[in-house]
Scaffold this active site. Structure first.
Site, PDB file in Angstrom:
ATOM      1  N   ASP A 131       0.839  -1.205   0.000  1.00 15.84           N
ATOM      2  CA  ASP A 131       0.000   0.000   0.000  1.00 15.84           C
ATOM      3  C   ASP A 131       0.873   1.254   0.000  1.00 15.84           C
ATOM      4  O   ASP A 131       2.065   1.219  -0.367  1.00 15.84           O
ATOM      5  CB  ASP A 131      -0.963  -0.074   1.201  1.00 15.84           C
ATOM      6  CG  ASP A 131      -2.271   0.657   0.975  1.00 15.84           C
ATOM      7  OD1 ASP A 131      -2.290   1.878   1.169  1.00 15.84           O
ATOM      8  OD2 ASP A 131      -3.266   0.015   0.579  1.00 15.84           O
ATOM      9  N   ARG A 170      -5.614  16.298   3.629  1.00 16.42           N
ATOM     10  CA  ARG A 170      -4.580  15.288   3.894  1.00 16.42           C
ATOM     11  C   ARG A 170      -3.225  15.765   3.354  1.00 16.42           C
ATOM     12  O   ARG A 170      -2.487  15.005   2.754  1.00 16.42           O
ATOM     13  CB  ARG A 170      -4.960  13.946   3.259  1.00 16.42           C
ATOM     14  CG  ARG A 170      -4.382  12.768   4.021  1.00 16.42           C
ATOM     15  CD  ARG A 170      -4.525  11.454   3.292  1.00 16.42           C
ATOM     16  NE  ARG A 170      -4.014  10.367   4.122  1.00 16.42           N
ATOM     17  CZ  ARG A 170      -3.646   9.198   3.656  1.00 16.42           C
ATOM     18  NH1 ARG A 170      -3.722   8.917   2.374  1.00 16.42           N
ATOM     19  NH2 ARG A 170      -3.199   8.277   4.473  1.00 16.42           N
ATOM     20  N   TRP A 229      -6.149   1.585  -6.990  1.00 18.31           N
ATOM     21  CA  TRP A 229      -6.203   2.981  -7.476  1.00 18.31           C
ATOM     22  C   TRP A 229      -6.970   3.808  -6.438  1.00 18.31           C
ATOM     23  O   TRP A 229      -8.181   3.684  -6.336  1.00 18.31           O
ATOM     24  CB  TRP A 229      -6.921   3.012  -8.825  1.00 18.31           C
ATOM     25  CG  TRP A 229      -7.011   4.355  -9.466  1.00 18.31           C
ATOM     26  CD1 TRP A 229      -7.650   5.463  -8.978  1.00 18.31           C
ATOM     27  CD2 TRP A 229      -6.470   4.748 -10.727  1.00 18.31           C
ATOM     28  NE1 TRP A 229      -7.527   6.512  -9.858  1.00 18.31           N
ATOM     29  CE2 TRP A 229      -6.808   6.098 -10.943  1.00 18.31           C
ATOM     30  CE3 TRP A 229      -5.728   4.071 -11.709  1.00 18.31           C
ATOM     31  CZ2 TRP A 229      -6.449   6.791 -12.089  1.00 18.31           C
ATOM     32  CZ3 TRP A 229      -5.358   4.757 -12.854  1.00 18.31           C
ATOM     33  CH2 TRP A 229      -5.722   6.108 -13.041  1.00 18.31           C
ATOM     34  N   MET A 249      -7.957   7.512  -4.199  1.00 19.38           N
ATOM     35  CA  MET A 249      -8.247   8.935  -4.415  1.00 19.38           C
ATOM     36  C   MET A 249      -8.692   9.488  -3.069  1.00 19.38           C
ATOM     37  O   MET A 249      -9.814   9.253  -2.636  1.00 19.38           O
ATOM     38  CB  MET A 249      -9.382   9.043  -5.446  1.00 19.38           C
ATOM     39  CG  MET A 249      -9.571  10.387  -6.081  1.00 19.38           C
ATOM     40  SD  MET A 249     -10.840  11.358  -5.262  1.00 19.38           S
ATOM     41  CE  MET A 249     -10.966  12.734  -6.359  1.00 19.38           C
ATOM     42  N   ASN A 250      -7.779  10.193  -2.398  1.00 19.53           N
ATOM     43  CA  ASN A 250      -7.988  10.476  -0.988  1.00 19.53           C
ATOM     44  C   ASN A 250      -8.355  11.909  -0.618  1.00 19.53           C
ATOM     45  O   ASN A 250      -8.153  12.306   0.529  1.00 19.53           O
ATOM     46  CB  ASN A 250      -6.755  10.056  -0.189  1.00 19.53           C
ATOM     47  CG  ASN A 250      -6.762   8.564   0.049  1.00 19.53           C
ATOM     48  OD1 ASN A 250      -7.815   7.982   0.252  1.00 19.53           O
ATOM     49  ND2 ASN A 250      -5.600   7.941   0.005  1.00 19.53           N
ATOM     50  N   CYS A 253     -10.590   2.565  -5.193  1.00 16.59           N
ATOM     51  CA  CYS A 253     -10.618   2.946  -3.780  1.00 16.59           C
ATOM     52  C   CYS A 253     -10.695   4.462  -3.732  1.00 16.59           C
ATOM     53  O   CYS A 253     -10.147   5.139  -4.607  1.00 16.59           O
ATOM     54  CB  CYS A 253      -9.334   2.455  -3.112  1.00 16.59           C
ATOM     55  SG  CYS A 253      -9.157   2.932  -1.385  1.00 16.59           S
ATOM     56  N   SER A 254     -11.371   4.995  -2.738  1.00 12.85           N
ATOM     57  CA  SER A 254     -11.301   6.438  -2.531  1.00 12.85           C
ATOM     58  C   SER A 254     -11.527   6.678  -1.050  1.00 12.85           C
ATOM     59  O   SER A 254     -12.673   6.792  -0.611  1.00 12.85           O
ATOM     60  CB  SER A 254     -12.360   7.150  -3.367  1.00 12.85           C
ATOM     61  OG  SER A 254     -12.334   8.526  -3.071  1.00 12.85           O
ATOM     62  N   GLY A 255     -10.414   6.648  -0.288  1.00 11.92           N
ATOM     63  CA  GLY A 255     -10.553   6.744   1.168  1.00 11.92           C
ATOM     64  C   GLY A 255     -11.606   5.750   1.605  1.00 11.92           C
ATOM     65  O   GLY A 255     -12.568   6.095   2.271  1.00 11.92           O
ATOM     66  N   ASP A 283     -19.209   3.759  -7.499  1.00  8.44           N
ATOM     67  CA  ASP A 283     -20.314   4.155  -8.371  1.00  8.44           C
ATOM     68  C   ASP A 283     -20.244   3.384  -9.689  1.00  8.44           C
ATOM     69  O   ASP A 283     -19.228   2.754  -9.998  1.00  8.44           O
ATOM     70  CB  ASP A 283     -20.277   5.670  -8.621  1.00  8.44           C
ATOM     71  CG  ASP A 283     -18.974   6.113  -9.278  1.00  8.44           C
ATOM     72  OD1 ASP A 283     -18.700   5.686 -10.423  1.00  8.44           O
ATOM     73  OD2 ASP A 283     -18.219   6.895  -8.653  1.00  8.44           O
ATOM     74  N   GLU A 287      -6.221 -17.815  15.550  1.00  9.86           N
ATOM     75  CA  GLU A 287      -6.637 -16.899  14.485  1.00  9.86           C
ATOM     76  C   GLU A 287      -6.057 -17.352  13.145  1.00  9.86           C
ATOM     77  O   GLU A 287      -6.728 -17.302  12.107  1.00  9.86           O
ATOM     78  CB  GLU A 287      -6.198 -15.465  14.825  1.00  9.86           C
ATOM     79  CG  GLU A 287      -7.043 -14.854  15.935  1.00  9.86           C
ATOM     80  CD  GLU A 287      -6.479 -13.546  16.487  1.00  9.86           C
ATOM     81  OE1 GLU A 287      -7.286 -12.722  16.941  1.00  9.86           O
ATOM     82  OE2 GLU A 287      -5.246 -13.351  16.479  1.00  9.86           O
TER      83      GLU A 287
HETATM   84  C1  GLA Z   1      -6.885   5.391   1.865  1.00 11.69           C
HETATM   85  C2  GLA Z   1      -7.313   3.978   1.569  1.00 11.69           C
HETATM   86  C3  GLA Z   1      -6.601   3.031   2.524  1.00 11.69           C
HETATM   87  C4  GLA Z   1      -5.107   3.201   2.361  1.00 11.69           C
HETATM   88  C5  GLA Z   1      -4.723   4.640   2.598  1.00 11.69           C
HETATM   89  C6  GLA Z   1      -3.261   4.880   2.290  1.00 11.69           C
HETATM   90  O1  GLA Z   1      -7.383   5.831   3.080  1.00 11.69           O
HETATM   91  O2  GLA Z   1      -8.689   3.834   1.662  1.00 11.69           O
HETATM   92  O3  GLA Z   1      -6.974   1.704   2.261  1.00 11.69           O
HETATM   93  O4  GLA Z   1      -4.735   2.796   1.082  1.00 11.69           O
HETATM   94  O5  GLA Z   1      -5.485   5.521   1.804  1.00 11.69           O
HETATM   95  O6  GLA Z   1      -2.892   6.176   2.459  1.00 11.69           O
END
Ligand code: GLA
Length: 723
Positions: A361, A438, A472, A474-475, A521-523, A529, A609
């Site tokens: 990541d 951020r 991919w 987008m935060n 992914c976006s945060g 969508d 676990e």
């Molecule tokens: C976002 C993503 C997380 C991780 C962080 C890394 O928040 O949703 O899964 O990848 O960024 O900065």
């Protein structure tokens, strides 16, 4: 099937269980006579009565004294010609006039979907393209309707062409307008925030409007581009529901408006706040698609139809039904604090448990050791990763694992080489302080040199290394909405051009690396969508992996999207987002209701676990076909009570997978039953965990006893047809 009746000038569009009937009014107006359950093609002209006129509803000049656009059911609504409801477009001419009135000119029917020139779009079907002309500005409108015989989803969009000799400006350009006959409805929407996406909220629709949307430059966590209308009294398993979803990832709106007569207008598309588009003579503007779903059997059937539609017509064909990587992502395991040794150790532990992909990541590039720096500098940080990526990838390979990597391609850190070289590549003005979020800015994706740069960096990494998967991200959302490259009169185009730039870049990368699996992914689930799902077979559903919260988020998401599009991971407790402690088994059970994976360091887990992880992966692989292809039945609503329960049933009804959670343990609660759904009444099913064999109707009508469980305890039942 699409039919045109010349004599009555009516179009009939028939899907699996719905029909849509459109009539060309004698003066050329395109009106909706029916959208609902399937009907024959009898003459609906009896609906064309003379009462479409009210005091204070202006009458257009060409119809005689019996018809106002204010009270007719318009398929695309003009402005300033009597219809005072939400217009579909605002077209401003050179002299400032903005009235418009549309009449039919021609149509064509063809196999397949329209070409949306850079916008995501659904595949297949049969399309009706109706051309209208704005009698006032000369603009031409093409309304596209794509019908699928096997589906209850109708896809629509509109194209606007400037047929005049001088430029016009669009101040609004909706994708669709649907006027429904008067009725009592509730509206369901999916609101939220970061870590709490897609929370269902149902409210009555009264006179006036319910307008939802995003003006953030992204479809957003805060509101999903989804809206459902439920006939009053309709519920999960009964009643008429209409669902609307935009295949779009930028700023959007959807609106439901009750008119003076009680008729309901649903419309939407690109958000018209801060939107304008200069349309030169002969130029066209294409609006995003909306997927409209009809269900006569409640929200459950609507969701199943949407899920089938996404799988068959939207999600990338190459990956949609293929087994998904069961991955471990190092984010919550290490955050920014990793090196080669840590990653290799993580891979060792993961491989031993049956995890097949290691995803590296955030933090592998530039000088990124925290979130203040280096976005845009997509070169491997060799101080941190001694020898680069290859030693880690090689290690994974030797373990039989694949390797994936995180990018946040649309971003630039103020503290980066890229920013020092190109401060003007960030959105906004380089000479005026800009909003940070951020600690980062957003790249101006409307500029070709910017998308070329990002393409170059990502291609370099992807072509030099054996990488099977890209996350991919987008935060942050967009501020300033200003591009130094667009002329003043085109700044209103920025937000839409931004998302077109993003789509273009993803498409280009996917064409160059067709075997790489891209996850969105976006945060978490901020851009979950229909637009993104044209590119990403799965999307990180939320950063919140708390089993209880996730059950709710995945429940909300399931109203509009298939399980296979939801990426769902097991993480450690206390949970990093909520601090809650839930049983490890529960975390696995909830994560099994989507593309499963891990967000933890397996090396720090107990033996028990680790044993459960092996079991979870074996279970996931066993039920994966159900997750990828099955039908979801929502059984117990975690927003309504203390239970969560869903069943995923195979299309042939031979198998089912049931997952439930009891939110709080309750003493003496031994008489509660769970009535299953979606089974074949006459088939007999073995319920593996209970060593019981029962008929489908017994399971659905008498139900199974709710197991005794601790707080946040989950149960699973595997059902198989027996002869
Ligand atoms: C976002 C993503 C997380 C991780 C962080 C890394 O928040 O949703 O899964 O990848 O960024 O900065």
């Amino acid at each position: 099937m699409i039919v045109f009746h010349e004599a009555t000038r009516m179009f009939f569009l028939h899907g699996k269980n719905y029909s849509c009937a459109l009539r060309i009014h004698p003066a050329g107006y395109l009106c909706n006579f029916h959208f609902g359950g399937r009907i024959g093609e009898d003459d609906l002209a009896y609906l064309d009565h003379s009462a479409r006129e009210l005091s204070f509803s202006p009458i257009p000049p060409d119809v005689g004294n019996y018809f106002s656009l204010d009270v007719s059911a318009n398929e695309y609504a003009g402005f300033g010609q009597g219809d005072f409801r939400s217009p579909s477009v605002l077209i401003v001419r050179e002299n400032g006039e903005r009235a418009s009135r549309f009449v039919y000119t021609s149509h064509k029917i063809y196999g397949g979907a329209p070409d949306l020139d850079g916008l995501p779009s659904a595949r297949g079907g049969q399309t009706l393209a109706i051309s209208l002309k704005d009698v006032l500005s000369g603009a031409e409108i093409v309304l596209n309707y794509t019908v699928y015989e096997d589906s209850d989803v109708l896809v629509r969009n509109a194209e606007i062409r400037n047929g005049g000799k001088t430029p016009v400006t669009l101040l609004r350009a909706d994708s669709f307008c649907l006027d429904l006959a008067a009725g009592e409805y509730d509206v369901l929407r999916l609101h939220g925030r970061h870590n709490m996406e897609r929370t269902p909220e149902r409210t009555p629709l009264g006179h006036g409007s319910i307008r939802i949307g995003s003006s953030r430059g992204a479809s957003s966590h805060q509101m999903n581009p989804f809206l459902a209308l439920l006939e009053r009294g309709a519920g999960e398993d009964s009643g008429v529901c209409l669902g609307f979803e935009l295949l779009y990832s930028g700023s959007w709106t959807l609106e439901a408006e009750v008119s003076q007569t009680g008729s309901v207008r649903v419309c939407g598309g690109i958000n018209d706040l801060n939107f304008s588009w200069e349309l030169g003579a002969g130029r066209s503007f294409i609006t995003p698609q909306v997927a409209i779903c009809y269900s006569a059997r409640g929200l459950g059937e609507m969701s199943r139809s949407f899920a089938d539609f996404f799988r068959e017509h939207v999600l990338p064909e190459k990956f949609v039904y293929s087994p998904r990587p069961v991955l471990v992502n190092n984010w919550e395991a290490t955050y920014f604090d990793f090196d080669r040794e840590k990653l290799c150790a993580l891979a060792d532990e993961a491989a031993a448990l049956g995890i097949d992909t290691l995803v590296l990541d955030d933090g592998w590039f530039g000088k990124r050791n925290n979130d203040r720096t280096s976005l845009g500098d997509w070169t491997v940080n060799e101080t941190k990763l001694d020898g680069g990526l290859d030693p880690v990838i090689g290690h994974c390979k030797r373990l039989g694992m694949k390797f994936g990597i995180w990018f946040e391609p649309e971003m630039i850190s103020k503290e980066s080489e890229l920013y020092r070289a190109h401060p003007d590549w960030a959105i906004g003005r380089a000479d005026v302080p800009r909003c940070e979020s951020r600690h980062q800015y957003v790249l101006d994706m409307t500029r070709e040199e910017v998308t070329d740069y990002v393409f170059g960096c990502m291609s370099e990494i992807l072509s030099r290394h054996e990488i099977s998967y890209v996350k991919w991200d987008m935060n942050r959302h967009i501020s300033e909405f200003y591009s130094s490259r667009l002329p003043a009169e085109r700044q209103g185009e920025f937000a839409h051009r931004y998302i077109l730039g993003v789509y273009g870049l993803i498409g280009r990368l996917q064409a160059a690396f067709p075997n790489v699996f891209f996850e969105g992914c976006s945060g978490g689930g901020g851009r979950f969508d229909g637009g993104m799902l044209c590119y990403f077979p799965q999307f990180w559903t939320s950063d919140d992996t708390d089993a209880y919260e996730r059950a709710r988020i995945q429940w909300g998401t399931s109203y509009g999207y298939p399980l296979s599009a939801m990426s769902c991971h097991v993480s450690v407790c206390p949970n990093h987002q909520t601090g809650r402690i839930t049983p490890f088994f529960s975390r696995g059970a909830i994560a099994s209701l989507g593309a499963t994976g891990y967000e933890l360091d397996p090396g720090r887990l107990s033996g028990e676990e680790k044993r459960q992880i092996k079991e979870q992966i074996a279970n996931y692989r066993e039920i994966e076909a159900l997750i990828l292809r099955g039908d979801l039945y929502r059984i117990a609503d975690p927003f309504a009570g203390e239970l969560f329960c869903v069943a995923v049933v195979s299309k042939d009804k031979a198998r089912a997978y049931v997952v439930g959670m009891r939110v709080h343990a309750v003493p003496g609660d031994f008489d509660r039953r769970v009535r299953l759904k979606g089974l074949a009444p006459e088939k007999r099913y073995a319920v593996e965990e209970l060593s019981l064999t029962l008929r489908g109707d017994t399971l659905m009508n008498a139900g199974l006893l709710l197991p005794r469980l601790p707080d946040f305890g989950c149960w699973v039942w595997h059902l198989k047809e027996t002869s």
